[in-house]
Design a protein around this motif. Structure first.
Motif, mmCIF file in Angstrom:
data_model
loop_
_atom_site.group_PDB
_atom_site.id
_atom_site.type_symbol
_atom_site.label_atom_id
_atom_site.label_comp_id
_atom_site.label_asym_id
_atom_site.label_seq_id
_atom_site.Cartn_x
_atom_site.Cartn_y
_atom_site.Cartn_z
ATOM 1 N N TYR A 1 41.004 41.856 46.409
ATOM 2 C CA TYR A 1 42.071 42.858 46.398
ATOM 3 C C TYR A 1 43.441 42.188 46.445
ATOM 4 C CZ TYR A 1 45.126 46.616 47.852
ATOM 5 O OH TYR A 1 46.161 47.511 47.945
ATOM 6 N N PHE A 2 43.619 41.220 47.319
ATOM 7 C CA PHE A 2 44.889 40.504 47.397
ATOM 8 C C PHE A 2 45.179 39.751 46.100
ATOM 9 C CE2 PHE A 2 44.530 41.005 52.031
ATOM 10 C CZ PHE A 2 45.829 41.397 52.312
ATOM 11 N N ALA B 1 44.097 40.591 43.106
ATOM 12 C CA ALA B 1 44.415 41.585 42.083
ATOM 13 C C ALA B 1 45.840 42.111 42.249
ATOM 14 C CB ALA B 1 43.419 42.733 42.147
ATOM 15 N N MET B 2 46.287 42.270 43.504
ATOM 16 C CA MET B 2 47.665 42.701 43.729
ATOM 17 C C MET B 2 48.650 41.701 43.137
ATOM 18 S SD MET B 2 47.687 44.345 47.573
ATOM 19 C CE MET B 2 49.336 43.836 47.850
ATOM 20 N N ALA B 3 48.360 40.443 43.266
ATOM 21 C CA ALA B 3 49.261 39.424 42.735
ATOM 22 C C ALA B 3 49.185 39.349 41.218
ATOM 23 C CB ALA B 3 48.924 38.062 43.337
ATOM 24 N N ILE B 4 47.991 39.385 40.675
ATOM 25 C CA ILE B 4 47.826 39.199 39.231
ATOM 26 C C ILE B 4 48.324 40.409 38.452
ATOM 27 C CG2 ILE B 4 46.104 38.930 37.407
ATOM 28 C CD1 ILE B 4 44.503 37.228 39.450
ATOM 29 N N PHE B 5 47.976 41.617 38.907
ATOM 30 C CA PHE B 5 48.311 42.825 38.161
ATOM 31 C C PHE B 5 49.592 43.493 38.639
ATOM 32 C CE2 PHE B 5 43.613 42.553 37.788
ATOM 33 C CZ PHE B 5 43.592 42.210 36.449
ATOM 34 N N LYS B 6 50.229 42.932 39.661
ATOM 35 C CA LYS B 6 51.525 43.390 40.173
ATOM 36 C C LYS B 6 51.493 44.866 40.578
ATOM 37 C CE LYS B 6 56.428 43.057 39.301
ATOM 38 N NZ LYS B 6 57.480 42.780 38.350
ATOM 39 N N PHE B 7 50.655 45.188 41.554
ATOM 40 C CA PHE B 7 50.651 46.530 42.123
ATOM 41 C C PHE B 7 50.664 46.435 43.632
ATOM 42 C CE2 PHE B 7 46.101 45.668 41.622
ATOM 43 C CZ PHE B 7 45.583 46.058 42.838
ATOM 44 N N THR C 1 42.963 33.940 47.471
ATOM 45 C CA THR C 1 42.114 32.784 47.179
ATOM 46 C C THR C 1 41.535 32.211 48.464
ATOM 47 O OG1 THR C 1 43.489 32.302 45.258
ATOM 48 C CG2 THR C 1 42.038 30.553 46.027
ATOM 49 N N PHE C 2 42.362 32.134 49.493
ATOM 50 C CA PHE C 2 41.905 31.630 50.787
ATOM 51 C C PHE C 2 40.781 32.499 51.347
ATOM 52 C CE2 PHE C 2 42.259 31.856 55.443
ATOM 53 C CZ PHE C 2 41.951 30.546 55.764
ATOM 54 N N PHE C 3 40.966 33.837 51.311
ATOM 55 C CA PHE C 3 39.945 34.745 51.831
ATOM 56 C C PHE C 3 38.636 34.617 51.062
ATOM 57 C CE2 PHE C 3 43.397 37.617 53.607
ATOM 58 C CZ PHE C 3 43.126 37.271 54.920
ATOM 59 N N VAL C 4 38.714 34.509 49.744
ATOM 60 C CA VAL C 4 37.503 34.393 48.941
ATOM 61 C C VAL C 4 36.786 33.078 49.240
ATOM 62 C CG1 VAL C 4 36.642 34.122 46.582
ATOM 63 C CG2 VAL C 4 38.255 35.938 47.109
ATOM 64 N N LEU C 5 37.519 31.987 49.325
ATOM 65 C CA LEU C 5 36.889 30.694 49.593
ATOM 66 C C LEU C 5 36.274 30.631 50.989
ATOM 67 C CD1 LEU C 5 39.434 28.240 47.924
ATOM 68 C CD2 LEU C 5 37.154 28.901 47.111
ATOM 69 N N VAL C 6 36.999 31.126 51.991
ATOM 70 C CA VAL C 6 36.463 31.125 53.352
ATOM 71 C C VAL C 6 35.215 32.002 53.431
ATOM 72 C CG1 VAL C 6 36.926 31.910 55.715
ATOM 73 C CG2 VAL C 6 38.606 30.527 54.504
ATOM 74 N N ALA C 7 35.258 33.161 52.777
ATOM 75 C CA ALA C 7 34.104 34.062 52.793
ATOM 76 C C ALA C 7 32.904 33.422 52.107
ATOM 77 C CB ALA C 7 34.463 35.376 52.106
#
Length: 68
Positions: free
Chosen positions: A40-41, A43-49, A20-26
């Motif tokens: 990507y980060f 999605a890793m958290a939400i989909f657990k991969f 979330t931080f990366f998306v907001l800063v970008a």
């Protein structure tokens, strides 16, 4: 929704916050190439991969020596 959030670990929460931080800063700085990194980060958290599922740990099991 309760069962989805109930099994979250600290690492998954940190990945979601970092994404979330990366998306907001970008978005605020208009660095559009950094948005996929944040997504990507997230999605890793939400989909657990990936590392958010605990799959990045190093196994402590030692292999027996097969040399003759």
């Amino acid at each position: 929704m309760k069962s989805f959030v109930q099994k979250w670990t600290l690492s998954r929460l940190l990945y979601l916050l970092a994404g979330t931080f990366f998306v907001l800063v970008a978005a605020f700085d208009r660095v559009w190439l950094m948005i996929p990194l944040g997504l990507y980060f997230m999605a890793m958290a939400i989909f657990k991969f990936g590392c958010a599922s605990g799959a990045c740990g190093i196994s402590s099991k030692e292999e027996p020596d097969q040399s003759l």
